[in-house]
Design a protein around this motif. Structure first.
Motif, short mmCIF file in Angstrom:
data_model
loop_
_atom_site.label_atom_id
_atom_site.label_comp_id
_atom_site.label_asym_id
_atom_site.label_seq_id
_atom_site.Cartn_x
_atom_site.Cartn_y
_atom_site.Cartn_z
N ARG A 49 42.60 40.87 39.99
CA ARG A 49 41.53 40.26 40.78
C ARG A 49 40.24 41.09 40.77
O ARG A 49 39.41 41.00 41.65
CB ARG A 49 41.99 39.96 42.21
CG ARG A 49 41.25 38.78 42.80
CD ARG A 49 42.00 38.19 43.99
NE ARG A 49 41.29 37.05 44.52
CZ ARG A 49 40.44 37.12 45.53
NH1 ARG A 49 40.20 38.25 46.16
NH2 ARG A 49 39.82 36.02 45.95
N MET A 50 40.06 41.89 39.71
CA MET A 50 38.82 42.65 39.55
C MET A 50 37.75 41.80 38.87
O MET A 50 36.62 42.25 38.69
CB MET A 50 39.07 43.93 38.75
CG MET A 50 39.93 44.94 39.49
SD MET A 50 40.07 46.54 38.64
CE MET A 50 40.90 46.10 37.12
N ARG A 51 38.14 40.59 38.46
CA ARG A 51 37.22 39.64 37.84
C ARG A 51 36.67 40.12 36.50
O ARG A 51 35.53 39.87 36.16
CB ARG A 51 36.07 39.28 38.79
CG ARG A 51 36.51 38.75 40.14
CD ARG A 51 37.33 37.50 39.99
NE ARG A 51 37.66 36.97 41.33
CZ ARG A 51 38.72 36.24 41.56
NH1 ARG A 51 39.55 35.97 40.58
NH2 ARG A 51 38.96 35.79 42.76
N GLU A 52 37.50 40.81 35.75
CA GLU A 52 37.12 41.27 34.42
C GLU A 52 37.59 40.22 33.39
O GLU A 52 37.29 39.06 33.59
CB GLU A 52 37.70 42.66 34.15
CG GLU A 52 37.16 43.74 35.09
CD GLU A 52 35.67 43.99 34.96
OE1 GLU A 52 35.10 43.73 33.88
OE2 GLU A 52 35.06 44.46 35.93
N VAL A 53 38.34 40.56 32.36
CA VAL A 53 38.76 39.58 31.36
C VAL A 53 39.65 38.52 32.03
O VAL A 53 40.61 38.85 32.74
CB VAL A 53 39.51 40.25 30.19
CG1 VAL A 53 40.03 39.21 29.20
CG2 VAL A 53 38.59 41.24 29.47
#
Length: 152
Positions: A49-53
């Motif tokens: 949930r870090m909103r990366e890939v």
């Protein structure tokens, strides 16, 4: 049902985006459902949930590893082919969706303070997120690719 339909249904049943895609293919490669769910859980929400890939993209990449990878650390031919496939699929996903980055796909500027807390799955949640359709899209292009390469 297509792999995309299965992946979308998996997401609608509460699995995260990465789990939804990997789970659609685990039987094809002899991966137990429970193992697939555990391996892919950290990749949801753009990696924890870090909103990366995007998790749908990492789900595709895990399937490519199952389909094409091997356990010989000295075999650079396999790595080359796997990396080429990953890059092709990422480029296709980005071309059609504008990005492979979760926050960009969702239209977020940055994470909130409690980004590690999963959102509750409500009707409103599904209305404002493209995630179910991205699960379908990722699994569909992956299925097409794997069939073209005679891997499933």
């Amino acid at each position: 049902m297509s792999k995309g339909d299965i992946a979308k249904q998996n997401f609608m049943n509460g699995y995260n985006c990465s789990q939804a895609v990997l789970l659609a293919f685990c039987e094809d490669f002899g991966l137990e459902k429970e193992t697939a769910l555990k391996i892919s859980e950290p990749f949801g929400g753009g990696m924890g949930r870090m909103r990366e890939v995007c998790g749908t993209v990492t789900g595709m990449f895990m399937v490519i590893g199952l389909a094409m990878g091997n356990d010989n650390s000295k075999d650079n031919t396999t790595k080359k082919n796997v990396y080429k496939s990953v890059q092709e699929l990422a480029a296709k996903f980005k071309e059609d969706n504008g990005s492979i980055i979760c926050r960009e796909l969702l239209g977020f500027q940055k994470n909130n303070k409690e980004s590690y807390v999963p959102s509750e799955r409500t009707n409103e949640y599904y209305k404002k997120r493209p995630c179910p359709e991205l699960c379908k899209y990722a699994a569909d292009i992956l299925e097409e690719y794997l069939k073209k390469e005679n891997l499933i």
